[in-house]
Write a protein that holds these residues in place. Structure first.
Motif, PDB file in Angstrom:
ATOM      1  N   GLY A 139      42.557 -31.884   9.798  1.00 43.00           N
ATOM      2  CA  GLY A 139      41.759 -32.228   8.684  1.00 43.00           C
ATOM      3  C   GLY A 139      41.689 -33.720   8.164  1.00 43.00           C
ATOM      4  N   TYR A 140      41.699 -33.857   6.928  1.00 43.32           N
ATOM      5  CA  TYR A 140      41.631 -35.161   6.346  1.00 43.32           C
ATOM      6  C   TYR A 140      42.465 -35.538   5.010  1.00 43.32           C
ATOM      7  N   GLY A 146      46.218 -32.738  -4.166  1.00 37.03           N
ATOM      8  CA  GLY A 146      45.682 -32.023  -3.214  1.00 37.03           C
ATOM      9  C   GLY A 146      45.198 -32.619  -2.122  1.00 37.03           C
ATOM     10  N   PHE A 148      45.681 -33.205   1.108  1.00 39.82           N
ATOM     11  CA  PHE A 148      45.209 -32.569   2.661  1.00 39.82           C
ATOM     12  C   PHE A 148      44.091 -31.628   2.405  1.00 39.82           C
ATOM     13  N   ARG A 149      43.076 -31.885   3.096  1.00 38.79           N
ATOM     14  CA  ARG A 149      42.087 -30.924   3.469  1.00 38.79           C
ATOM     15  C   ARG A 149      41.655 -30.661   4.470  1.00 38.79           C
ATOM     16  N   PRO A 150      41.706 -29.493   5.052  1.00 38.83           N
ATOM     17  CA  PRO A 150      41.481 -28.828   6.370  1.00 38.83           C
ATOM     18  C   PRO A 150      39.675 -29.266   6.905  1.00 38.83           C
ATOM     19  N   GLU A 197      29.844 -27.696   2.480  1.00 40.74           N
ATOM     20  CA  GLU A 197      30.587 -27.525   3.676  1.00 40.74           C
ATOM     21  C   GLU A 197      29.925 -28.590   4.635  1.00 40.74           C
TER      22      GLU A 197
END
Length: 365
Positions: A139-140, A146, A148-150, A197
């Motif tokens: 992810g990033y 919050g 980390f985001r996949p 998305e």
């Protein structure tokens, strides 16, 4: 000022001083591998040797945030900085006054192969040739809670640029995806709708992209082979180098267009550039001076900088704090060459935009 030593230089906003028109050295000549700017300070990623301090900023350059010696990359904001340390450690540290790191990180994440996520999927390990932050395995990261985001592995991400409210992702093969807020056209899908998305930028399908950049509310991409520049999003300050009513209607722009006075006619004056553009919702191919091919593009909050393959630096957009590097505080909706470094016997090798500033790596010719 011929003979000035090389290194990273800064123009633009300087906390407590306002505009910074004269380039100031950052971190000492040749000391930094990379600069990672926030609004009021800059993180400098050095040689990676633990315990090796960086020289202080020269003159009135922004304050330096001291980073650990084993820091390989950094992603800062005004409240937090995400660090990639050693071979496989991500940490998010609060940023306090000074600026300085807090007493302990607010978040950690190991990047080691063989471990499992909560859903039971094996976690990818670190890649020595991995892209820079914000991309990480799986992810990033973002420099706020919050952290980390996949991302779907199907995207095959190569590069990721984060704007104030949107993201631009470059996938393997040169395809482009964007998501986030779209009300200024910064997603490049032709409308002003938000996207939750990643959505492919259809207008650039078939154009292999090699680099991407995201500003406050605008975006840019370089084609891999030809070095062509595509821009889209908000153009309120001329940050797309498209005709801007706010910029073209300013007294400074009028004086530049007609040096002899308001009624003067120039023998080789360019024809009108067409209607003013405040929002460009589709990618537009930008004509650079002399048809120059580009090697790098970077976006600030409302300005843009681009480096040609022959080492010429061009800037445009909002210039209130001198961030365009022309020794003035005026905006420009046309690419203008930054000439000071050549006059000092230095060649530009890299450029990175902060929100209201520009950082230039210039080395002796």
């Amino acid at each position: 000022m011929a003979g000035r030593g090389g290194g990273w230089f800064h123009v633009g906003f300087r906390p407590g001083a306002g505009a910074g028109l004269e380039p100031a050295r950052v971190g000492g000549a040749g000391a930094a591998q990379a600069v990672r700017p926030s609004w009021s300070f800059v993180g400098v990623v050095g040689g990676g040797s633990p315990g090796t301090p960086l020289p202080p900023s020269a003159g009135a350059a922004p304050p330096l945030l001291a980073l650990p010696g084993d820091c390989r990359d950094a992603l800062p904001s005004e409240t937090h900085v995400v660090l990639l340390r050693g071979a496989a450690q991500l940490e998010a540290w609060p940023v306090g006054a000074g600026p300085a790191l807090g007493e302990r990180p607010d978040w950690r994440r190991e990047l080691r192969a063989g471990e499992e996520e909560e859903d039971g999927v094996p976690r990818p390990g670190p890649d020595p040739a991995a892209p820079p932050l914000p991309l990480v395995p799986g992810g990033y990261v973002v420099p706020r809670p919050g952290f980390f985001r996949p991302l779907s592995p199907a995207l095959r991400a190569r590069r990721l640029a984060l704007g104030h409210e949107h993201a631009v992702l470059l996938a393997a093969g040169g395809d482009l995806f964007t998501w986030g807020a779209g009300r200024h056209g910064q997603l490049g899908h032709g409308g002003l709708e938000d996207e939750a998305e990643p959505r492919p930028v259809e207008a650039l399908q078939g154009v292999p992209v090699g680099q991407v950049a995201a500003g406050g509310w605008h975006s840019a991409a370089l084609s891999e082979a030809a070095g062509d520049l595509y821009v889209w999003g908000w153009n309120e300050s001329g940050q797309l180098a498209l005709p801007s009513k706010k910029v073209s209607g300013s007294p400074a722009a009028a004086a530049e267009a007609h040096p002899g006075g308001p009624g003067a006619q120039q023998q080789h004056e360019s024809p009108p550039r067409g209607a003013f553009i405040s929002i460009q919702a589709f990618p537009a191919l930008l004509d650079m001076p002399q048809g120059a091919a580009l090697s790098k593009v970077s976006c600030g909050s409302r300005h843009t900088a681009a480096l040609t393959r022959t080492g010429d630096l061009y800037t445009w957009g909002w210039g209130k704090y001198g961030q365009l590097g022309h020794g003035a505080t005026t905006a420009s909706d046309r690419p203008r060459k930054v000439c000071c470094f050549q006059s000092w016997g230095l060649g530009v090798r890299d450029v990175v935009c902060g929100p209201w500033a520009t950082f230039v790596l210039a080395l002796p010719l």
